[in-house]
Design an enzyme around this catalytic site. Sequence first.
Site, mmCIF file in Angstrom:
data_model
loop_
_atom_site.group_PDB
_atom_site.id
_atom_site.type_symbol
_atom_site.label_atom_id
_atom_site.label_comp_id
_atom_site.label_asym_id
_atom_site.label_seq_id
_atom_site.Cartn_x
_atom_site.Cartn_y
_atom_site.Cartn_z
ATOM 1 N N LYS A 179 0.686 -1.300 -0.202
ATOM 2 C CA LYS A 179 0.069 0.104 0.034
ATOM 3 C C LYS A 179 0.724 1.332 0.116
ATOM 4 C CE LYS A 179 -4.444 -1.296 -0.051
ATOM 5 N NZ LYS A 179 -5.615 -0.884 -0.743
ATOM 6 N N SER A 230 1.014 -9.953 -0.231
ATOM 7 C CA SER A 230 0.650 -8.403 -0.422
ATOM 8 C C SER A 230 0.805 -7.743 0.872
ATOM 9 C CB SER A 230 -0.622 -8.170 -1.061
ATOM 10 O OG SER A 230 -1.769 -9.031 -0.402
#
Lengths: 325, 325
Positions: B52, B308
């Site tokens: 992110k 992720s």
Amino acid sequence: MLPGFDDIMTAAGRLHGFAVRTPVLESQQLNERAGGRVLIKAECLQRTGSFKFRGAWNLISQLDAERHPGGVVAYSSGNHAQGVAAAAQLQGLRALIVMPSDTPQIKQGNTRGYGAEVVTYDRASQSREEIAARHVKDRGATLVPPFEHPEIIAGQGTAGLELADEAASRGIVLDDVLVCCSGGGLTAGVALAMEARSPRTAVRTVEPAGFDDYARSLRARRIERNASLSGSICDALMSPAPGDMTFAINRRLLGEGLVVSDAEAAAAVRFAFEVLKLVIEPGGAVALAAVLAGKIDTKGRAVGVIASGGNCDPGLFARILAKAV
Amino acid sequence: MLPGFDDIMTAAGRLHGFAVRTPVLESQQLNERAGGRVLIKAECLQRTGSFKFRGAWNLISQLDAERHPGGVVAYSSGNHAQGVAAAAQLQGLRALIVMPSDTPQIKQGNTRGYGAEVVTYDRASQSREEIAARHVKDRGATLVPPFEHPEIIAGQGTAGLELADEAASRGIVLDDVLVCCSGGGLTAGVALAMEARSPRTAVRTVEPAGFDDYARSLRARRIERNASLSGSICDALMSPAPGDMTFAINRRLLGEGLVVSDAEAAAAVRFAFEVLKLVIEPGGAVALAAVLAGKIDTKGRAVGVIASGGNCDPGLFARILAKAV
């Protein structure tokens, strides 16, 4: 016959394509905390979860299955066991591993998972060297010692070679490299690599409190032994004393040894979980712990840290996360 | 205005020296299990512990502190919060983050640790968009949406660009790339990168069972919503529906979506702990889970897997290790 830098270069050639060239990681949060740059050589990401595959493969890849039908024998608290087992499997050799009965289940299970036969012994009352020697004789096998062998030391040294080259490629001159130390094979290999590739770098051992045989031996300039053979969460760092060969190299090349408590090692395991997102076992985290606990000055300096292994029993890891250790 | 590959290249320039070029890892054990090659793009090792930061920095690095005294506002279940908070801190901007009250403590604490103000809300009864919009208006702040923004998508796409380039440098043509998918920003960015750099690669979403809005939307060729907003251990993948912008990109570029159970995600977290020595959170492990659970054919194929994120609450991680999840 002590190994030299040429042996590390030869080992690097043998390891190419078989061992992982593990990443050298940097964390902004860790750098801020240290007030300098900390380069983590993540050997927990090595094949079999520790640096031990390097030395094992360097030696075992030279053994031919036809000429060595007895295969290999090793004694190990766990990480060397897995390294030897995986290297032997890859080379098509039998492997028998002598392990302490209190070895974490994950290390015993993984060793069998690489196709090796595991024989356990009682750390307090039995001699692993004698048990291994008997099996070597019975089988006509080759002993793969955990650190007292030029090819083992040279193999482990490739981790230091890669760290030195990676630091150089980033334009960094490392002031110190901290190495999690048991028998001193990894340390000796890293010290030889740094002597050749980064001679301004001080290489230092880091050990758990109560098992600081290397720090004391370096200070006394002669080999001193640990009083105990067990009693730390750092099960990977329980060798009773420096090896003659590793000490001969290390006494010439090393700075002062560092020592961390089990609580400091556990805090480093938690830091690795929370910030670095790496699974590092307590014995593999003592070098990181030395930085986090401020055992050396890191302000404005560049420090290499070998995170030497990640084979931690899930139960112990959970207790460390819960701050129960 | 949809982003394109040029925007990803521009983002890569902005991220250079600020984001981590995360390693692409390969595990012999994983390859053997898959019967092929599995390349893991370890975004859990990214700054703030997830991909992110890429999108957040790509957008926020363009905001000048003097012209944006109100700083930034974001809503997030956690990883985007940390990415935005860290990017804002780096850029010298204020940050206010609207987080669900059931967000793991580690994500709330870390977000505050990056200097952001955190406002919590009830996931079931309140609208995060409305709360964020109110704060944006009150402060004269800039909203940093989690995925519906060309610069966010382009930033996330740099993970795909790096994976494509790394695979190419190893002489590997990826057959599939599996992406942990929530709102679809990372997936869209990765798909755009692969279209340009590795056009033979099929990009696929992986979602937790019960939250398979993307898989269903791709099948129906129109946006479908999840029935629930909570109820999976994959707290990072709880977006209610694909974004208009991400779906416009993804419907053109993606293969069929994959779905894994919470138990399969937990097994992947354990595998990452035991074998890979990576800390991957459940939502960040669904792509790996799809490989381990055989959701796609990996025999003789090369598959990229984006891990992720790694921001897992220690308590949940311990329960997963204990197989209590």
